[in-house]
Design a protein around this motif. Structure first.
Motif, PDB file in Angstrom:
ATOM      1  N   VAL A 148       0.690  -0.885   0.630  1.00  0.00           N
ATOM      2  CA  VAL A 148      -0.196   0.602  -0.287  1.00  0.00           C
ATOM      3  C   VAL A 148       1.329   1.330   0.144  1.00  0.00           C
ATOM      4  CG1 VAL A 148      -1.831  -1.092   0.614  1.00  0.00           C
ATOM      5  CG2 VAL A 148      -0.217  -0.162   2.104  1.00  0.00           C
ATOM      6  N   ASP A 149       2.057   1.844  -1.119  1.00  0.00           N
ATOM      7  CA  ASP A 149       2.964   2.615  -1.168  1.00  0.00           C
ATOM      8  C   ASP A 149       1.850   3.248  -1.105  1.00  0.00           C
ATOM      9  OD1 ASP A 149       1.451   1.474  -3.765  1.00  0.00           O
ATOM     10  OD2 ASP A 149       2.491   3.073  -4.861  1.00  0.00           O
ATOM     11  N   ASP A 150       0.616   4.335  -1.502  1.00  0.00           N
ATOM     12  CA  ASP A 150       0.433   4.971  -2.209  1.00  0.00           C
ATOM     13  C   ASP A 150      -0.304   5.412  -0.507  1.00  0.00           C
ATOM     14  OD1 ASP A 150      -0.369   4.846  -4.698  1.00  0.00           O
ATOM     15  OD2 ASP A 150      -1.332   4.343  -4.286  1.00  0.00           O
ATOM     16  N   VAL A 151      -0.683   4.974   0.383  1.00  0.00           N
ATOM     17  CA  VAL A 151      -1.012   5.104   2.425  1.00  0.00           C
ATOM     18  C   VAL A 151       0.049   5.961   2.608  1.00  0.00           C
ATOM     19  CG1 VAL A 151      -2.505   5.254   4.188  1.00  0.00           C
ATOM     20  CG2 VAL A 151      -3.111   4.783   2.128  1.00  0.00           C
ATOM     21  N   TRP A 152       1.126   4.497   2.491  1.00  0.00           N
ATOM     22  CA  TRP A 152       2.681   5.011   2.996  1.00  0.00           C
ATOM     23  C   TRP A 152       3.378   6.302   2.200  1.00  0.00           C
ATOM     24  CZ3 TRP A 152       4.751   2.916   7.234  1.00  0.00           C
ATOM     25  CH2 TRP A 152       6.486   3.627   7.106  1.00  0.00           C
ATOM     26  N   ARG A 157      -0.819   7.103  11.883  1.00  0.00           N
ATOM     27  CA  ARG A 157      -1.670   7.789  13.358  1.00  0.00           C
ATOM     28  C   ARG A 157      -0.997   7.326  14.228  1.00  0.00           C
ATOM     29  NH1 ARG A 157      -7.199   6.338  12.446  1.00  0.00           N
ATOM     30  NH2 ARG A 157      -7.225   7.429  11.319  1.00  0.00           N
ATOM     31  N   ASP A 158      -0.628   6.067  14.610  1.00  0.00           N
ATOM     32  CA  ASP A 158      -0.530   6.007  15.408  1.00  0.00           C
ATOM     33  C   ASP A 158       1.403   6.445  15.757  1.00  0.00           C
ATOM     34  OD1 ASP A 158      -2.942   4.838  16.545  1.00  0.00           O
ATOM     35  OD2 ASP A 158      -1.894   2.732  16.000  1.00  0.00           O
ATOM     36  N   ARG A 159       2.129   6.226  14.702  1.00  0.00           N
ATOM     37  CA  ARG A 159       3.554   5.830  14.879  1.00  0.00           C
ATOM     38  C   ARG A 159       3.893   7.605  14.556  1.00  0.00           C
ATOM     39  NH1 ARG A 159       7.337   2.721  10.844  1.00  0.00           N
ATOM     40  NH2 ARG A 159       9.245   4.354  11.324  1.00  0.00           N
ATOM     41  N   PHE A 160       2.885   8.370  13.648  1.00  0.00           N
ATOM     42  CA  PHE A 160       3.374   9.456  13.339  1.00  0.00           C
ATOM     43  C   PHE A 160       2.286  11.183  13.706  1.00  0.00           C
ATOM     44  CE2 PHE A 160       5.891   7.175  10.125  1.00  0.00           C
ATOM     45  CZ  PHE A 160       6.797   7.085  11.249  1.00  0.00           C
ATOM     46  N   GLY A 161       1.525  10.239  13.708  1.00  0.00           N
ATOM     47  CA  GLY A 161       0.231  11.779  14.485  1.00  0.00           C
ATOM     48  C   GLY A 161      -0.672  11.993  13.226  1.00  0.00           C
ATOM     49  N   VAL A 162      -0.426  11.651  11.621  1.00  0.00           N
ATOM     50  CA  VAL A 162      -0.572  11.772  10.851  1.00  0.00           C
ATOM     51  C   VAL A 162      -2.419  11.492  10.473  1.00  0.00           C
ATOM     52  CG1 VAL A 162       1.649  12.953   9.576  1.00  0.00           C
ATOM     53  CG2 VAL A 162       0.636  10.634   9.181  1.00  0.00           C
ATOM     54  N   PHE A 163      -3.065  11.614   8.989  1.00  0.00           N
ATOM     55  CA  PHE A 163      -3.926  11.282   8.889  1.00  0.00           C
ATOM     56  C   PHE A 163      -5.029  10.939  10.554  1.00  0.00           C
ATOM     57  CE2 PHE A 163      -1.577   8.035   6.050  1.00  0.00           C
ATOM     58  CZ  PHE A 163      -1.598   8.464   5.168  1.00  0.00           C
ATOM     59  N   SER A 164      -5.568  12.261  10.736  1.00  0.00           N
ATOM     60  CA  SER A 164      -6.522  12.717  12.148  1.00  0.00           C
ATOM     61  C   SER A 164      -6.267  14.074  12.085  1.00  0.00           C
ATOM     62  CB  SER A 164      -5.475  12.401  13.448  1.00  0.00           C
ATOM     63  OG  SER A 164      -3.926  12.188  14.041  1.00  0.00           O
ATOM     64  N   GLY A 165      -7.357  14.611  12.812  1.00  0.00           N
ATOM     65  CA  GLY A 165      -7.933  16.404  12.283  1.00  0.00           C
ATOM     66  C   GLY A 165      -7.618  16.120  11.348  1.00  0.00           C
TER      67      GLY A 165
END
Length: 279
Positions: free
Chosen positions: A192-196, A257-265
């Motif tokens: 899933v390279d697009d999301v990564w 989200r858990d590792r870098f805090g993205v895809f949130s907010g």
């Protein structure tokens, strides 16, 4: 002057159709300085076989790379080569033909938004999660729709933040948008390279900027020509550790989200969504 690099990769079964993709890249109104084809010496999935150098079509610079990073091989080795240089890297898929204005759209948008990732095709992580959440809650979904007199629409066609750039439509980045963390891809998420990659861009402060093109219309026009190569070892049909492609997308969203805090907010400001966000 900024160097314009087009970067992609392929697998043995798609070599016969790669020439068509390369031809579309050479027919661009905005001419790239170089087209680079990243090829691993061997593939992590042995069933893919090996590349026969005699079958590689002309019209590109072949870059043999020591490690197969899955579909992200189309861009990550190129990022390493151009670190510290003034370059635009446009990565794309090997099973598509790109219209002549494609690179012009990407570079024109990049000039307007120099700190953003530019993409023809964008998706929303929230929309994917919403669809997955309500897929197995059909009855509850219908009841809340009735209770709100149809005003509540958790899965809708608009109102989302586009935070996933899809390589299928082409993505323009600068080398400095990518740090070393991008190369540490968990084994279960390699497909899933697009999301990564999008998560990496977001964590480094680079939002996704659509070009504004109607990519669905472009896809319809190219669907017939793209159907055959896409059917050869299709990544969208893969299963890794029991996860389908969409399940892996969702797992990657949670991981980032858990590792870098993205895809949130990235939640909508619509009152209906705030009201029912705890469901």
């Amino acid at each position: 002057m900024t160097k314009l690099v087009v970067s992609l990769t392929t697998i043995p079964s798609r070599l016969p159709s790669l020439a068509r993709t390369l031809q579309s890249l050479h027919r661009q109104d905005t001419v790239p300085d170089v087209i680079e084809l990243n090829l691993p010496r061997s593939y992590s999935k042995r069933s893919l076989g090996r590349i026969d150098p005699d079958l590689i079509p002309g019209g590109c610079t072949v870059r043999w790379v020591p490690q197969d990073m899955g579909p992200a091989t189309k861009v990550l080795p190129t990022v390493r080569r151009y670190r510290g240089m003034d370059a635009w890297i446009v990565y794309c898929d090997d099973d598509q033909s790109y219209d002549p204005q494609w690179l012009t759209r990407l570079t024109r948008t990049a000039r307007k938004h120099p700190d953003r990732v530019i993409a023809d095709r964008c998706r929303s992580s929230l929309k994917w999660e919403n669809r997955a959440h309500w897929k197995d809650r059909a009855l509850t979904y219908k009841l809340w729709r009735l209770a709100s007199l149809g005003l509540w629409k958790p899965v809708r066609p608009d109102g989302y933040v586009w935070d996933v750039a899809e390589g299928m439509g082409g993505v323009l980045i600068r080398p400095e948008f990518v740090d070393d963390a991008a190369f540490d891809i968990p084994e279960t998420l390699w497909c899933v390279d697009d999301v990564w990659l999008s998560g990496i861009y977001l964590k480094n402060g680079h939002a996704i900027q659509p070009t504004g093109v109607d990519w669905r219309a472009l896809e319809k026009r190219s669907a017939t020509s793209a159907e055959a190569p896409r059917a050869r070892d299709p990544l969208y049909d893969c299963t890794v550790d029991g996860l389908t492609r969409m399940q892996a997308n969702l797992a990657c969203i949670r991981h980032m989200r858990d590792r870098f805090g993205v895809f949130s907010g990235q939640r909508s400001t619509r009152w209906q969504d705030r009201l029912f966000s705890s469901i």
